[in-house]
Motif scaffolding. Structure first.
Motif, PDB file in Angstrom:
ATOM      1  N   ILE A  52       0.860  -1.189   0.000  1.00 54.62           N
ATOM      2  CA  ILE A  52       0.000   0.000   0.000  1.00 54.62           C
ATOM      3  C   ILE A  52       0.895   1.237   0.000  1.00 54.62           C
ATOM      4  CG2 ILE A  52      -1.761   1.289   1.290  1.00 54.62           C
ATOM      5  CD1 ILE A  52      -2.666  -1.425   2.446  1.00 54.62           C
ATOM      6  N   LEU A  53       0.778   2.032  -1.058  1.00 53.72           N
ATOM      7  CA  LEU A  53       1.638   3.205  -1.236  1.00 53.72           C
ATOM      8  C   LEU A  53       0.873   4.522  -1.117  1.00 53.72           C
ATOM      9  CD1 LEU A  53       3.744   1.892  -4.265  1.00 53.72           C
ATOM     10  CD2 LEU A  53       4.207   1.610  -1.820  1.00 53.72           C
ATOM     11  N   GLU A  54      -0.461   4.457  -1.131  1.00 59.49           N
ATOM     12  CA  GLU A  54      -1.252   5.686  -0.985  1.00 59.49           C
ATOM     13  C   GLU A  54      -2.636   5.339  -0.436  1.00 59.49           C
ATOM     14  OE1 GLU A  54      -2.722   6.045  -5.614  1.00 59.49           O
ATOM     15  OE2 GLU A  54      -0.979   7.222  -5.000  1.00 59.49           O
ATOM     16  N   PRO A  55      -3.311   6.226   0.271  1.00 64.78           N
ATOM     17  CA  PRO A  55      -2.889   7.601   0.553  1.00 64.78           C
ATOM     18  C   PRO A  55      -1.713   7.678   1.543  1.00 64.78           C
ATOM     19  CG  PRO A  55      -4.885   7.100   1.759  1.00 64.78           C
ATOM     20  CD  PRO A  55      -4.633   5.922   0.857  1.00 64.78           C
ATOM     21  N   PHE A  56      -1.432   6.573   2.247  1.00 60.70           N
ATOM     22  CA  PHE A  56      -0.266   6.537   3.138  1.00 60.70           C
ATOM     23  C   PHE A  56       0.725   5.550   2.564  1.00 60.70           C
ATOM     24  CE2 PHE A  56       2.131   4.687   6.678  1.00 60.70           C
ATOM     25  CZ  PHE A  56       2.613   5.833   7.299  1.00 60.70           C
ATOM     26  N   ASN A  57       2.016   5.936   2.471  1.00 63.14           N
ATOM     27  CA  ASN A  57       3.036   5.077   1.887  1.00 63.14           C
ATOM     28  C   ASN A  57       3.634   4.171   2.964  1.00 63.14           C
ATOM     29  OD1 ASN A  57       5.351   3.941   0.654  1.00 63.14           O
ATOM     30  ND2 ASN A  57       5.484   5.660  -0.779  1.00 63.14           N
ATOM     31  N   TYR A  58       3.061   2.960   3.081  1.00 65.32           N
ATOM     32  CA  TYR A  58       3.534   2.013   4.095  1.00 65.32           C
ATOM     33  C   TYR A  58       4.930   1.478   3.769  1.00 65.32           C
ATOM     34  CZ  TYR A  58      -0.954   1.773   6.551  1.00 65.32           C
ATOM     35  OH  TYR A  58      -2.064   2.075   7.292  1.00 65.32           O
ATOM     36  N   TYR A  59       5.296   1.451   2.478  1.00 65.16           N
ATOM     37  CA  TYR A  59       6.634   0.989   2.094  1.00 65.16           C
ATOM     38  C   TYR A  59       7.702   1.931   2.654  1.00 65.16           C
ATOM     39  CZ  TYR A  59      10.779   0.147  -0.787  1.00 65.16           C
ATOM     40  OH  TYR A  59      12.073  -0.102  -1.207  1.00 65.16           O
ATOM     41  N   MET A  60       7.541   3.237   2.412  1.00 64.49           N
ATOM     42  CA  MET A  60       8.535   4.192   2.900  1.00 64.49           C
ATOM     43  C   MET A  60       8.535   4.273   4.421  1.00 64.49           C
ATOM     44  SD  MET A  60      10.369   5.053   0.481  1.00 64.49           S
ATOM     45  CE  MET A  60      11.376   6.052   1.571  1.00 64.49           C
ATOM     46  N   PHE A  61       7.373   4.081   5.024  1.00 65.21           N
ATOM     47  CA  PHE A  61       7.287   4.041   6.488  1.00 65.21           C
ATOM     48  C   PHE A  61       8.209   2.935   7.031  1.00 65.21           C
ATOM     49  CE2 PHE A  61       4.921   1.307   9.602  1.00 65.21           C
ATOM     50  CZ  PHE A  61       5.315   1.969  10.758  1.00 65.21           C
ATOM     51  N   GLY A  62       8.132   1.739   6.439  1.00 66.85           N
ATOM     52  CA  GLY A  62       8.977   0.628   6.893  1.00 66.85           C
ATOM     53  C   GLY A  62      10.449   0.890   6.661  1.00 66.85           C
ATOM     54  N   GLN A  63      10.763   1.481   5.504  1.00 70.95           N
ATOM     55  CA  GLN A  63      12.158   1.804   5.191  1.00 70.95           C
ATOM     56  C   GLN A  63      12.721   2.815   6.188  1.00 70.95           C
ATOM     57  OE1 GLN A  63      12.348  -0.901   3.272  1.00 70.95           O
ATOM     58  NE2 GLN A  63      13.954   0.202   2.197  1.00 70.95           N
ATOM     59  N   ASN A  64      11.947   3.860   6.436  1.00 73.46           N
ATOM     60  CA  ASN A  64      12.415   4.931   7.323  1.00 73.46           C
ATOM     61  C   ASN A  64      12.514   4.471   8.774  1.00 73.46           C
ATOM     62  OD1 ASN A  64      12.593   6.690   5.178  1.00 73.46           O
ATOM     63  ND2 ASN A  64      10.535   7.527   5.467  1.00 73.46           N
ATOM     64  N   TYR A  65      11.712   3.480   9.132  1.00 74.18           N
ATOM     65  CA  TYR A  65      11.739   2.980  10.510  1.00 74.18           C
ATOM     66  C   TYR A  65      12.998   2.126  10.769  1.00 74.18           C
ATOM     67  CZ  TYR A  65      10.026   1.006  14.911  1.00 74.18           C
ATOM     68  OH  TYR A  65       9.889   0.658  16.227  1.00 74.18           O
ATOM     69  N   ILE A  66      13.351   1.290   9.798  1.00 78.35           N
ATOM     70  CA  ILE A  66      14.505   0.388   9.978  1.00 78.35           C
ATOM     71  C   ILE A  66      15.828   1.077   9.653  1.00 78.35           C
ATOM     72  CG2 ILE A  66      15.555  -1.792   9.216  1.00 78.35           C
ATOM     73  CD1 ILE A  66      13.064  -2.142  10.973  1.00 78.35           C
ATOM     74  N   ARG A  67      15.817   2.053   8.760  1.00 79.96           N
ATOM     75  CA  ARG A  67      17.052   2.720   8.323  1.00 79.96           C
ATOM     76  C   ARG A  67      17.962   3.160   9.486  1.00 79.96           C
ATOM     77  NH1 ARG A  67      17.303   4.930   3.353  1.00 79.96           N
ATOM     78  NH2 ARG A  67      15.038   5.191   3.348  1.00 79.96           N
ATOM     79  N   PRO A  68      17.436   3.808  10.566  1.00 78.54           N
ATOM     80  CA  PRO A  68      18.319   4.271  11.652  1.00 78.54           C
ATOM     81  C   PRO A  68      18.950   3.140  12.468  1.00 78.54           C
ATOM     82  CG  PRO A  68      16.152   5.332  11.762  1.00 78.54           C
ATOM     83  CD  PRO A  68      16.037   4.213  10.806  1.00 78.54           C
ATOM     84  N   LEU A  69      18.483   1.898  12.241  1.00 76.80           N
ATOM     85  CA  LEU A  69      19.032   0.763  12.991  1.00 76.80           C
ATOM     86  C   LEU A  69      20.220   0.118  12.269  1.00 76.80           C
ATOM     87  CD1 LEU A  69      15.667  -0.978  13.981  1.00 76.80           C
ATOM     88  CD2 LEU A  69      16.984   0.700  15.305  1.00 76.80           C
ATOM     89  N   VAL A  70      20.408   0.492  10.996  1.00 76.18           N
ATOM     90  CA  VAL A  70      21.470  -0.123  10.194  1.00 76.18           C
ATOM     91  C   VAL A  70      22.738   0.727  10.240  1.00 76.18           C
ATOM     92  CG1 VAL A  70      22.158  -0.866   7.875  1.00 76.18           C
ATOM     93  CG2 VAL A  70      19.790  -1.198   8.646  1.00 76.18           C
TER      94      VAL A  70
END
Length: 335
Positions: A52-70
């Motif tokens: 699901i990319l719209e109206p809320f982009n769940y893909y980018m949400f997941g990416q942005n959530y895990i990114r600071p852990l890497v």
């Protein structure tokens, strides 16, 4: 949820990022917002779920959530050129299947982050064969909504509730039909972990290693690829990211596992595709061929995993490369 917040906060602060506090508050606010929304209006996953990319982009949400852990400075990709080969095969209408080990709930985000700069088409289009837990756990569902998923019930949990076993089998049959249809359409890249679950450390040595593959699951996948009527490629993929979000030490029946989280280096690596005919040329029976093919893919994953382990946990970095596994660090790792 409070425990998740504290563990996530501690992990992001480990990174030393000067904006850590803002990152934690922003990501956790959005995560809790999506979790509460799903409690009020539960989302039902179909056998094949598209991100699901719209109206809320769940893909980018997941990416942005895990990114600071890497810890990107200590993260590596093995044989990155092969991902470029895959992209060309997909453009030509061919199918690609990644036979992989499975370490954490964050595996899809880690794979996508590792390829974000070099192979964004793969990052965004992988279809993950996922167990039912990622579509039922309230803390997991919002992240799953941002991935392309083929939802199946794992053999490990098939008989957790005996009266539901028949329903689970019927559901798996529907998912297999969906997968067959997708493959017939061509240009699909599918990730599957034939172990049926996440890797876990050896109880005696505490060392992590890819869990053994289930030869029958792998053979079913191969047959689906062959019967699609299109050219298909099967590649062995190794993932190392267990420190970011390790699973419970034992397989749990109940939903609601404790989330341990940390900031750490990760790695993925892909090996050359393994041809069934070549790998099984000397086999005397179909059963022997099934086992031999599964072992060939597993051996490749283990070989690549050792290289990633040496690079990340052995602190050898790029020097851990071997003639068959060439490590690199895509440009955004060094920003």
């Amino acid at each position: 949820m409070e425990e998740l917040y504290q563990n996530y906060k501690n992990a992001v602060f480990q990174s030393g990022d000067p904006h850590a506090e803002d990152i934690v508050l922003s990501n956790m606010r959005i995560a809790f917002d999506r979790m509460f929304l799903d409690v009020k209006e539960p989302f039902e996953f179909s056998p094949y779920h598209e991100a699901i990319l719209e109206p809320f982009n769940y893909y980018m949400f997941g990416q942005n959530y895990i990114r600071p852990l890497v810890n990107f400075r200590e993260s590596y990709v093995g044989n990155v050129s092969l991902f470029g080969v895959m992209e060309e095969q997909l453009k030509q209408g061919e199918n690609v299947v990644l036979i992989s080990n499975h370490q954490t709930e964050a595996d899809p985000a880690v794979i996508a982050l590792m390829l974000e700069t070099t192979n964004p088409h793969i990052s965004e289009n992988i279809i993950y064969v996922a167990g039912d837990r990622v579509i039922t756990d309230p803390l997991c569902k919002p992240f799953s909504m941002g991935r392309n998923l083929l939802c199946v019930y794992s053999k490990k949990h098939m008989n957790d509730v005996p009266e539901l076993a028949e329903m689970k089998k019927r559901s798996n049959t529907r998912s297999l039909k969906e997968m067959a249809l997708l493959l017939r359409g061509g240009s699909k890249i599918i990730w599957i972990a034939p172990s049926g679950g996440r890797d876990r450390p050896d109880p005696n040595t505490n060392q992590w290693f890819p869990a053994p593959f289930d030869a029958t699951s792998l053979d079913n996948m191969r047959r689906l690829v062959d019967h699609a009527g299109l050219v298909g490629h099967i590649y062995p993929l190794a993932i190392l990211c267990h420190d970011i979000m390790p699973p419970p030490l034992q397989v749990e029946k109940e939903i609601g596992e404790k989330r341990l989280i940390s900031f750490h280096g990760t790695g993925i690596s892909v090996g050359p595709e393994i041809n069934f005919q070549k790998a099984t040329a000397s086999c005397a029976s179909p059963e022997e061929a099934k086992a031999a093919y599964s072992q060939a893919l597993y051996d490749s994953v283990c070989e690549q995993y050792k290289v990633l382990h040496s690079a990340v946990h052995g602190a050898k970095g790029l020097e851990a490369s071997t003639p068959s596994v060439s490590l690199s660090q895509p440009l955004q790792f060094l920003d």
